[in-house]
Design a protein around this motif. Structure first.
Motif, mmCIF file in Angstrom:
data_model
loop_
_atom_site.group_PDB
_atom_site.id
_atom_site.type_symbol
_atom_site.label_atom_id
_atom_site.label_comp_id
_atom_site.label_asym_id
_atom_site.label_seq_id
_atom_site.Cartn_x
_atom_site.Cartn_y
_atom_site.Cartn_z
ATOM 1 N N ALA A 117 5.954 -15.380 2.769
ATOM 2 C CA ALA A 117 4.632 -14.796 3.033
ATOM 3 C C ALA A 117 4.480 -13.453 2.318
ATOM 4 N N LYS A 118 5.597 -12.745 2.137
ATOM 5 C CA LYS A 118 5.536 -11.464 1.420
ATOM 6 C C LYS A 118 5.155 -11.665 -0.041
ATOM 7 N N LEU A 119 5.708 -12.706 -0.663
ATOM 8 C CA LEU A 119 5.343 -13.007 -2.054
ATOM 9 C C LEU A 119 3.875 -13.428 -2.143
ATOM 10 N N VAL A 120 3.445 -14.233 -1.188
ATOM 11 C CA VAL A 120 2.031 -14.632 -1.141
ATOM 12 C C VAL A 120 1.151 -13.397 -1.031
ATOM 13 N N SER A 121 1.559 -12.459 -0.182
ATOM 14 C CA SER A 121 0.795 -11.229 0.006
ATOM 15 C C SER A 121 0.682 -10.437 -1.292
ATOM 16 N N VAL A 122 1.783 -10.360 -2.042
ATOM 17 C CA VAL A 122 1.781 -9.621 -3.314
ATOM 18 C C VAL A 122 0.739 -10.185 -4.272
ATOM 19 N N PHE A 123 0.705 -11.507 -4.421
ATOM 20 C CA PHE A 123 -0.212 -12.095 -5.397
ATOM 21 C C PHE A 123 -1.651 -12.170 -4.876
ATOM 22 N N VAL A 124 -1.810 -12.216 -3.569
ATOM 23 C CA VAL A 124 -3.160 -12.075 -3.007
ATOM 24 C C VAL A 124 -3.708 -10.689 -3.340
ATOM 25 N N LEU A 125 -2.876 -9.681 -3.158
ATOM 26 C CA LEU A 125 -3.307 -8.308 -3.430
ATOM 27 C C LEU A 125 -3.518 -8.067 -4.921
ATOM 28 N N LEU A 126 -2.718 -8.688 -5.769
ATOM 29 C CA LEU A 126 -2.944 -8.587 -7.217
ATOM 30 C C LEU A 126 -4.290 -9.205 -7.595
ATOM 31 N N ALA A 127 -4.608 -10.337 -6.983
ATOM 32 C CA ALA A 127 -5.896 -10.985 -7.253
ATOM 33 C C ALA A 127 -7.053 -10.110 -6.769
ATOM 34 N N ILE A 128 -6.909 -9.540 -5.572
ATOM 35 C CA ILE A 128 -7.954 -8.671 -5.024
ATOM 36 C C ILE A 128 -8.156 -7.446 -5.912
ATOM 37 N N SER A 129 -7.068 -6.826 -6.347
ATOM 38 C CA SER A 129 -7.176 -5.625 -7.178
ATOM 39 C C SER A 129 -7.853 -5.936 -8.506
ATOM 40 N N THR A 130 -7.531 -7.084 -9.076
ATOM 41 C CA THR A 130 -8.143 -7.486 -10.351
ATOM 42 C C THR A 130 -9.637 -7.730 -10.188
ATOM 43 N N TYR A 131 -10.006 -8.395 -9.123
ATOM 44 C CA TYR A 131 -11.414 -8.670 -8.845
ATOM 45 C C TYR A 131 -12.178 -7.374 -8.579
ATOM 46 N N ALA A 132 -11.587 -6.470 -7.791
ATOM 47 C CA ALA A 132 -12.253 -5.216 -7.448
ATOM 48 C C ALA A 132 -12.471 -4.334 -8.665
ATOM 49 N N LEU A 133 -11.594 -4.450 -9.641
ATOM 50 C CA LEU A 133 -11.706 -3.666 -10.875
ATOM 51 C C LEU A 133 -12.736 -4.243 -11.834
ATOM 52 N N SER A 134 -13.119 -5.482 -11.642
ATOM 53 C CA SER A 134 -13.899 -6.160 -12.682
ATOM 54 C C SER A 134 -15.107 -6.927 -12.142
ATOM 55 N N LEU A 135 -14.911 -8.160 -11.768
ATOM 56 C CA LEU A 135 -16.031 -9.034 -11.426
ATOM 57 C C LEU A 135 -16.857 -8.512 -10.252
#
Length: 452
Positions: free
Chosen positions: A346-364
């Motif tokens: 679940a920790k790894l899932v959390s890392v990539f969820v947060l990476l996706a969120i950060s990318t979206y928040a910076l752009s789209l």
């Protein structure tokens, strides 16, 4: 050519930022309803015995209301102005939020969530458009992104409230929704202090009123050049916008780009993460408290990278950020899908969820709203914005309605492979079709559109 607005002129920066923040409070309502459903769903599944079909429809009913809200907002914005539309949006949201908290059966809950969607839809259209119309060109991107900042603050604060209310018993969800009344009333009071959009005032012939507003924003040189530019752009405009005019050959490219970007922002899939955080983390064995804690982490990361986007949108530009976001999301989704598929940590899932969120928040997330607010000509801006944002909410409904069904059929991981493909196609579209708009006035963008 319009060149006057590119001279060094003085602006009342504190006033511009102040009215931008007040009008952007509508974005807080947007963020509230995005986040509240994520925290409330574990309770609502039990309260209303939801199956995947009804869970999706309950979540997506907000979007159906948003579609109606956008259409209403377009008509009100043209007939009465931007300010009355913002006031009505706040009032509708305040009443519906309170009503949701007293729901006793599913049909009533969905009806009130639909009503809340009307308020959110009106605000989602009018807030960015209003900010774009009162902002000087060199800070327009940042100011429109303030709307996204308030969306993000709405998400974070609501997630925190959800987390602390989780132990309040089976009726915790009632408090989660009822608290939405407070920001709606604050927004409604704030709108009382906003000036009307100078571009709308000039469109309806109220030139003296428009001049007074422009003098509050900038120096005499700014006022003169802006008035000249707006008058030139409004030549041939009618007092009532026609939706037929939105698809005329001269403006069709901008409208199609706006619609595609709006749909892409939703079909990129990130709002599944926002709305179904508990479902995603439950699939890898997280407890309810851990699921709600993840929503708080998402809110914090979302805020940090939205601030970064506001800093870069008028520096790096719109197109580079959109390209980074669409390609980055595609890559992160593939990894996330793999992790979910193999029930990894679940920790790894959390890392990539947060990476996706950060990318979206910076752009789209912010850039799509900036582009929709600025690429349409003055003569059709309200109608064209309505068409684009109705498309956005339609796509949002399809996204959140289908996820529980797709997750049941394909597994929680399956839809993320689909979203990865959509993001890659979005990358190709932005690369080939979207032009940079930073630093240009709304009227210059219109001239470039007509010329090309």
């Amino acid at each position: 050519m319009i060149t006057d607005l590119k001279k060094e002129v003085k602006f009342n920066s504190s006033y511009i930022i102040g009215i931008s923040f007040i009008s952007a409070l509508g974005g807080y309502l947007f963020g509230f309803d995005f986040a509240v459903i994520s925290g409330a769903l574990p309770f609502l599944r039990k309260e209303f015995a939801l199956d995947p079909l009804w869970e999706g429809f309950l979540t997506g009913s907000l979007a159906l209301g948003c579609i109606v809200g956008c259409i209403i907002a377009g008509s009100i914005a043209e007939k009465f102005g931007r300010k009355p539309g913002l006031m009505l949006a706040a009032f509708i949201f305040a009443v519906s939020s309170l009503a949701i908290s007293f729901s006793t059966w599913l049909a009533y809950f969905i009806t009130m969530r639909f009503a809340a969607g009307i308020g959110v839809g009106m605000a989602s259209m009018l807030c960015p458009m209003y900010i774009a119309e009162i902002s000087p060109a060199k800070v327009r991107g940042r100011n429109v992104a303030i709307n996204q900042l308030t969306v993000v603050l709405g998400i974070l604060i609501t997630n925190l409230c959800n987390y602390f209310l989780a132990d309040a018993g089976d009726n915790a969800w009632r408090w989660m929704f009822g608290l939405g009344t407070i920001p709606a009333l604050v927004f409604m009071l704030g709108v009382l202090f906003l000036p009307e959009s100078p571009r709308w005032l000039m469109k309806v012939g109220r030139h003296e009123d428009a001049e007074k507003v422009l003098y509050k924003i900038g120096s005499e040189e700014f006022v003169t050049s802006t008035q000249e530019a707006i008058q030139k752009s409004l030549k041939g405009a009618t007092s009532k916008e026609s939706y037929r005019a939105v698809f005329e050959k001269a403006v069709r490219p901008a409208v199609l780009i706006g619609i595609t970007l709006a749909v892409f922002q939703q079909f990129c899939g990130i709002n599944v993460v926002f709305n179904y955080t508990s479902t995603i983390f439950a699939s890898v064995g997280s407890s309810l408290n851990q699921q709600l804690f993840e929503t708080v982490s998402i809110g914090i990361v979302n805020l940090v990278f939205t601030l970064l986007a506001m800093w870069q949108v008028d520096k790096l530009g719109r197109k580079p950020l959109m390209l980074i976001g669409s390609l980055g999301l595609s890559i992160f989704y593939i990894v996330l899908a793999y992790l979910l598929q193999n029930h990894l940590s679940a920790k790894l899932v959390s890392v990539f969820v947060l990476l996706a969120i950060s990318t979206y928040a910076l752009s789209l997330a912010p850039i799509t709203w900036v582009l929709i607010a600025e690429i349409f000509p003055n003569k059709i801006r309200s109608a064209a914005s309505t068409v684009a944002i109705v498309s956005l909410w339609g796509a949002y409904f399809i996204l959140v309605f289908t996820f529980p069904i797709l997750a049941k059929v394909l597994g929680t991981y399956g839809p993320f492979y689909m979203y990865a493909a959509v993001c890659f196609l979005g990358f190709v579209f932005v690369l080939k079709k979207v032009k940079e708009t930073k630093g240009q006035t709304l009227e210059e963008l219109e001239e470039n559109l007509i010329r090309h």
